[in-house]
Scaffold this motif. Structure first.
Motif, PDB file in Angstrom:
ATOM      1  N   VAL A  87      -3.619  -2.364   8.381  1.00 13.96           N
ATOM      2  CA  VAL A  87      -2.578  -2.238   9.403  1.00 13.96           C
ATOM      3  C   VAL A  87      -2.920  -1.121  10.389  1.00 13.96           C
ATOM      4  N   ALA A  88      -3.508  -0.045   9.897  1.00 12.78           N
ATOM      5  CA  ALA A  88      -3.904   1.047  10.787  1.00 12.78           C
ATOM      6  C   ALA A  88      -4.908   0.573  11.823  1.00 12.78           C
ATOM      7  N   HIS A  89      -5.794  -0.330  11.433  1.00 13.00           N
ATOM      8  CA  HIS A  89      -6.788  -0.854  12.366  1.00 13.00           C
ATOM      9  C   HIS A  89      -6.167  -1.770  13.421  1.00 13.00           C
ATOM     10  N   LEU A  90      -4.925  -2.147  13.221  1.00 11.67           N
ATOM     11  CA  LEU A  90      -4.225  -2.985  14.199  1.00 11.67           C
ATOM     12  C   LEU A  90      -3.482  -2.148  15.237  1.00 11.67           C
ATOM     13  N   GLY A  91      -3.585  -0.824  15.109  1.00  8.26           N
ATOM     14  CA  GLY A  91      -2.968   0.053  16.094  1.00  8.26           C
ATOM     15  C   GLY A  91      -1.707   0.755  15.639  1.00  8.26           C
ATOM     16  N   PHE A  92      -1.540   0.904  14.333  1.00  5.41           N
ATOM     17  CA  PHE A  92      -0.375   1.578  13.793  1.00  5.41           C
ATOM     18  C   PHE A  92      -0.789   2.820  13.012  1.00  5.41           C
ATOM     19  N   ARG A  93       0.170   3.692  12.773  1.00  4.89           N
ATOM     20  CA  ARG A  93      -0.041   4.808  11.861  1.00  4.89           C
ATOM     21  C   ARG A  93       0.561   4.416  10.524  1.00  4.89           C
ATOM     22  N   SER A  94      -0.270   4.118   9.566  1.00  5.82           N
ATOM     23  CA  SER A  94       0.181   3.722   8.241  1.00  5.82           C
ATOM     24  C   SER A  94       0.398   4.958   7.380  1.00  5.82           C
ATOM     25  N   VAL A  95       1.545   5.006   6.700  1.00  9.48           N
ATOM     26  CA  VAL A  95       1.854   6.131   5.812  1.00  9.48           C
ATOM     27  C   VAL A  95       2.343   5.570   4.478  1.00  9.48           C
ATOM     28  N   ALA A  96       1.621   5.873   3.402  1.00  9.36           N
ATOM     29  CA  ALA A  96       1.987   5.388   2.063  1.00  9.36           C
ATOM     30  C   ALA A  96       2.384   6.576   1.196  1.00  9.36           C
ATOM     31  N   LEU A  97       3.556   6.509   0.601  1.00 12.56           N
ATOM     32  CA  LEU A  97       4.036   7.623  -0.211  1.00 12.56           C
ATOM     33  C   LEU A  97       3.825   7.378  -1.693  1.00 12.56           C
ATOM     34  N   ASP A  98       3.645   8.461  -2.429  1.00 11.57           N
ATOM     35  CA  ASP A  98       3.745   8.441  -3.886  1.00 11.57           C
ATOM     36  C   ASP A  98       5.155   8.896  -4.216  1.00 11.57           C
ATOM     37  N   VAL A  99       5.974   7.991  -4.735  1.00 12.55           N
ATOM     38  CA  VAL A  99       7.340   8.318  -5.119  1.00 12.55           C
ATOM     39  C   VAL A  99       7.307   9.268  -6.314  1.00 12.55           C
ATOM     40  N   THR A 100       8.289  10.137  -6.434  1.00 11.42           N
ATOM     41  CA  THR A 100       8.403  11.039  -7.579  1.00 11.42           C
ATOM     42  C   THR A 100       8.186  10.278  -8.887  1.00 11.42           C
TER      43      THR A 100
END
Length: 273
Positions: A87-100
């Motif tokens: 998705v980042a390569h499509l022009g977005f800033r991808s952010v993935a979290l590690d939940v507690t």
């Protein structure tokens, strides 16, 4: 052996003690190994902190409108990394979290309200409008519930193998522990309280209220954990939602499916050109 012992104990101790045992066992999380494909994607990410005391961990790729990725119960951000990297390569800033209780974030147990709280905290830490949320399984259910409970908002929501309500842990408890009906009912109430509602309201699909054409639903017909029929049920709750199914993956392997990457990419790009 622990499960077998607990199975015997919870049916002989007082119900209050049995309730406590079930809650503790059900909250324990696992840290799944990171596959070579996930490692490759994670190597391209930058590490960030979020939450109270900045103790929790998130990972980011690319620049552009932010898209937040939420893993499932006993999952980790790395499982979402290949899709996030795409998705980042499509022009977005991808952010993935590690939940507690998951990945590189603290604690060894989780709660449903940890998901709700952390999704909101990560979103607030970005200090800009979120373009989309992409969630897997319990993470998808919680991101949809967090719209009303935590005030998160986006233009797009993609739900991958999402249950319509939090029944999977109930099925696991029934299968592994076979508790008395009263204990099971108390655990349902315990879950519902974390969503600030009743079990009946959850079962009716409250988490998906007011969703529609802004929602993508993606399922696999070989999934043995969340049946693909859940996609049909949620589509009925979300008029206009797009439903896509595959039949070659499973509950976890679907995250690396090229069909998912293509569907999510098209869904995110169609009004962002």
């Amino acid at each position: 052996m622990l499960i077998e012992a607990a199975k015997l104990v919870i049916n002989v101790v007082p119900e209050a003690a049995a309730n406590s045992i079930v809650r503790v066992l059900a909250s324990v999380t696992q840290r799944p190994r990171v596959s070579p494909l996930e490692q490759e994607a994670m190597a391209q990410a930058s590490k960030a902190r979020y939450g109270e005391g900045n103790e929790n961990v998130a990972w980011a790729w690319g620049d552009g409108p932010p898209v937040v990725f939420v893993h499932g119960w006993s999952g980790r951000a790395a499982q979402m990394a290949p899709l996030a990297f795409h998705v980042a390569h499509l022009g977005f800033r991808s952010v993935a979290l590690d939940v507690t209780g998951h990945g590189d974030s603290p604690k060894r147990h989780a709660r449903w309200d940890y998901f709700l709280r952390d999704i909101a905290a990560l979103s607030q830490s970005l200090h800009e409008e979120i373009y989309a949320y992409v969630g897997h399984s319990a993470g998808a259910l919680c991101m949809m519930a967090a719209r009303a409970l935590k005030g998160i908002h986006a233009q797009r929501y993609a739900c991958v193998c999402a249950p319509s309500f939090p029944f999977p842990p109930i099925n696991v408890i029934q299968k592994k522990l076979n508790p008395k009906e009263g204990v099971l009912e108390q655990y349902k109430k315990h879950i519902a309280e974390q969503f600030e509602t009743t079990w009946e309201e959850l079962r009716a699909g409250r988490a998906y209220a007011h969703a529609g054409s802004d929602t993508l639903l993606f399922y696999d017909e070989t999934d043995r954990f969340v049946d693909h029929s859940e996609g049909d049920r949620i589509q009925g709750l979300c008029p206009g939602a797009r439903l896509v199914k595959t039949s070659a993956y499973s509950h976890q392997k679907i995250l690396a499916a090229p069909e998912l990457a293509r569907a999510v990419g098209e869904f995110l790009k169609k009004d962002n050109a």
